[in-house]
Design a protein around this motif. Sequence first.
Motif, mmCIF file in Angstrom:
data_model
loop_
_atom_site.group_PDB
_atom_site.id
_atom_site.type_symbol
_atom_site.label_atom_id
_atom_site.label_comp_id
_atom_site.label_asym_id
_atom_site.label_seq_id
_atom_site.Cartn_x
_atom_site.Cartn_y
_atom_site.Cartn_z
ATOM 1 N N ILE B 34 0.828 -1.205 0.000
ATOM 2 C CA ILE B 34 0.000 0.000 0.000
ATOM 3 C C ILE B 34 0.864 1.259 0.000
ATOM 4 C CG2 ILE B 34 -0.284 0.126 2.537
ATOM 5 C CD1 ILE B 34 -3.246 0.999 1.838
ATOM 6 N N GLU B 112 -6.766 -3.984 -7.894
ATOM 7 C CA GLU B 112 -7.867 -3.138 -7.445
ATOM 8 C C GLU B 112 -7.930 -2.993 -5.931
ATOM 9 O OE1 GLU B 112 -11.043 -4.658 -10.515
ATOM 10 O OE2 GLU B 112 -12.009 -3.403 -9.005
ATOM 11 N N ALA B 113 -7.745 -4.098 -5.201
ATOM 12 C CA ALA B 113 -7.874 -4.044 -3.735
ATOM 13 C C ALA B 113 -6.901 -3.027 -3.157
ATOM 14 C CB ALA B 113 -7.640 -5.428 -3.132
ATOM 15 N N ILE B 116 -7.850 0.602 -4.067
ATOM 16 C CA ILE B 116 -8.953 1.133 -3.253
ATOM 17 C C ILE B 116 -8.438 1.545 -1.880
ATOM 18 C CG2 ILE B 116 -11.099 0.504 -2.059
ATOM 19 C CD1 ILE B 116 -11.674 -1.357 -4.546
ATOM 20 N N LEU B 117 -7.656 0.658 -1.254
ATOM 21 C CA LEU B 117 -7.151 0.948 0.095
ATOM 22 C C LEU B 117 -6.116 2.073 0.083
ATOM 23 C CD1 LEU B 117 -6.911 -2.717 1.434
ATOM 24 C CD2 LEU B 117 -8.640 -1.004 2.008
ATOM 25 N N ASP B 120 -8.077 5.218 0.081
ATOM 26 C CA ASP B 120 -8.597 5.399 1.445
ATOM 27 C C ASP B 120 -7.515 5.957 2.374
ATOM 28 O OD1 ASP B 120 -10.939 4.262 0.559
ATOM 29 O OD2 ASP B 120 -10.614 2.321 1.528
ATOM 30 N N ALA B 121 -6.342 5.364 2.279
ATOM 31 C CA ALA B 121 -5.259 5.724 3.195
ATOM 32 C C ALA B 121 -4.739 7.130 2.918
ATOM 33 C CB ALA B 121 -4.120 4.710 3.091
#
Lengths: 337, 337
Positions: B34, B112-113, B116-117, B120-121
Amino acid sequence: MQPTVKDLLLSGARLTDAALERLLPATDTLPHSIHRAMRHSTFAGGKRLRPILCMEAARMVAGTGTYPEGIADLGAALEMLHTYSLIHDDLPALDNDDLRRGQPTAHVVFGEATAILAGDALQTLAFQTIAGLPISSPTTVAILRDISLAIGTGVGRVGDLDTKLPPGMIGGQVMDIEAEGTAPTAALVEAIHRSKTGALITTSIVSGGLYGLSLRHRSSSSGYSNDEPTETKASRAAYAPYADTIARLRTFGEKAGLAFQIVDDVLDMTQSSEELGKTAGKDTATTKATWPAVFGIDQSLHDAEELIADAFAALAPFGEAAAPLKSLAQYLVERKN
Amino acid sequence: MQPTVKDLLLSGARLTDAALERLLPATDTLPHSIHRAMRHSTFAGGKRLRPILCMEAARMVAGTGTYPEGIADLGAALEMLHTYSLIHDDLPALDNDDLRRGQPTAHVVFGEATAILAGDALQTLAFQTIAGLPISSPTTVAILRDISLAIGTGVGRVGDLDTKLPPGMIGGQVMDIEAEGTAPTAALVEAIHRSKTGALITTSIVSGGLYGLSLRHRSSSSGYSNDEPTETKASRAAYAPYADTIARLRTFGEKAGLAFQIVDDVLDMTQSSEELGKTAGKDTATTKATWPAVFGIDQSLHDAEELIADAFAALAPFGEAAAPLKSLAQYLVERKN
């Protein structure tokens, strides 16, 4: 007579729901679809555990016996953050869950695009709600800092109150994804649990405590000086006399939060989908890193009980005022869904 | 000698990049994926227009001639919010764009996961960064309120400084999605533009102004009293003498922001993908609601020039100190990518 845990849960949920009802845009506010999605997931039958823990921590610390004015708005903000994380976690690209709390998930009802944006907007609305809390600005900033650290990816770099914080909620979700298909170790499972669910539960209790302390602080004569120091200095100065209180609330939150997640893992293995209101056995099916997968069910339940005992010990100095928080913690490990 | 707009863009981008480099977790911070995704999209060649507008507004209002200390952190927070919106906007479920600023988008590289995160972060880290700004707490809360209103779904319900705000950034994205395939009207296109891109540009300038004012405020003797009023009262009291300044900055931001988006729409129709660094002609291909689709290219360029003239007029009382902001606004409508 002490209220039962059922009383606490009911009254806390009612206060939280009233605040959420007031703070979330109405479904006839343009643009419609996203406000419907935000409300669909927010009012899908959650137990409001985080807001309730927040409100009880505030009440205990304020020492007034009643909930501090406006605290339900902070509780609502925490519930928005929890709901946002669930909406995104349930997306096809992540856990791909169609059912949550017995209801179809947001992306099933409203489509993926709206679900993604509804989660985004709930995060934003939570911070907007924090900006409007009826408390002093240094307390608002202290709460903003603690919550934003709790829901991020890593240990904070911006003047955190406590440098021993685990990675935040999103960090836990990433670790959870990365761990899929690998053999879970005890250390990894604990790290995931402490961050993915534990961090938000802990900040619910700590931010509630900061809120309650701000009221004590206001009524005492030892107020911090206000010659425009930087916010970091102001917040630190304001809460320095309460460092022990905050540390105890943090310990309570960390222990109770971990116990909560362990019980969640056990329930996932032992209950039906109907009892849970979500797809049961999913963790096993996808070889998720769970506590019972590493330690077995008996040891897991034993660990949860021990963690609750540690959580209780942290609250010892609060005496009788800690009874509501303790009964809630006990409920977390005894619940059946 | 006045610095050229190229000088302003270069020095502002350098300051912003240094702050982002310091504030974003390193790629070797766990969990790795991430943090790599957050940095990939943040350092993909953006022009840093929002941070630069923020810093110049702060400098103009502070009246010191130099950038206020710490302002680059606020600029970095705004750029994180912009980057988060781009990552989510590019997802397959939304615009499904594989290319942005000449680079593959986050979901193409990291899945994608993680994309998305990572979005968000970045939103979370922006608020964490705001919590750490080295300014007074009432100013931090005022900035938190203005920014959270600007990036949400609707008109704020929580003590907004200005009740005539358009829906926020996410509201604009939803309206944009809902408008696809329908015949765009002038009113709809303006509402989408004012919210989807205009609101973040406007709050960049307004929050920069609040930051700059807090310094003037600190050095003046007419400081607001600090007997623990609610944050709303404190922020209002603190900025009441500056209502005209804030209103002028807001007008400048709204006009310049709309002009910026109109030019963006025109460039999408007239430039190649190579020149733009993203997929050209995409708006036409998907019948997006754009300004030239309603008014044609010539009228669009004329409208943009007129909006810039209105934006300039709003800054008239600042005299020579407004030169940097004005030259940036002029650049927004003359740029080629």
